[in-house]
Design an enzyme around this catalytic site. Sequence first.
Site, short mmCIF file in Angstrom:
data_model
loop_
_atom_site.label_atom_id
_atom_site.label_comp_id
_atom_site.label_asym_id
_atom_site.label_seq_id
_atom_site.Cartn_x
_atom_site.Cartn_y
_atom_site.Cartn_z
CB SER A 92 -0.90 0.02 1.24
OG SER A 92 -1.56 1.27 1.33
CG ASP A 101 -7.53 6.86 -0.09
OD1 ASP A 101 -6.87 6.83 -1.14
OD2 ASP A 101 -7.67 5.86 0.64
CD GLU A 150 -8.19 2.56 -4.99
OE1 GLU A 150 -7.38 3.38 -4.49
OE2 GLU A 150 -8.34 1.41 -4.54
CG HIS A 153 -4.88 6.17 -4.05
ND1 HIS A 153 -4.73 5.53 -2.83
CD2 HIS A 153 -3.63 6.26 -4.57
CE1 HIS A 153 -3.45 5.24 -2.64
NE2 HIS A 153 -2.76 5.68 -3.68
#
Length: 185
Positions: A92, A101, A150, A153
């Site tokens: 991650s 985020d 995403e 992100h």
Amino acid sequence: MSDFYTRLINREHPLPEDFIPEHLVDIGLPFDAPPNDPKRLLERGTARAALRLINSSQGEGLSLFGISGYRSYTRQKELYTGSPYVAAPGTSEHQSGLALDLSCPAVRMELVEEFAETPEGLWLARNASLFGFILRYPQNKEKITGVPYEPWHIRYVTRPLAAYLSMTGLTLEEYHTLHGHRLQT
């Protein structure tokens, strides 16, 4: 330090279990998290860039909020479910302190694809690179990044690299492959 900002972090290039970024700070970004929550932390240079980004969006009447910044290896291990939206521990970018985020009230502060269609999501897609960020997991690049789309992100990579990736449409994986960067292990 610039190699740190451009480092590729993914399944093939994980961070060590004991990696903790230097200079993690909470500089008071608007966050959907209580004070002293570790997810409010970001690496110092990333935090400064994020503050400029959010302040600029607020100047245009938008309401961007941090949802998740730094996440330790241990915390990532707790969250990991095997879902493609949750990275395995060590893979991650949140562990690096370089990822953030974002969401907004229009989507109830949730991390959902609908964020991309909000004024905040549209602004972020157009302007993130001006502050040194990239939308790390873009639409139609899932096979390259290994992560579903995403739009919330963002990843700090410095302004020059963010501008280059924005102009070329390359992902960080494609950039590293194209430019033959020696990947840190």
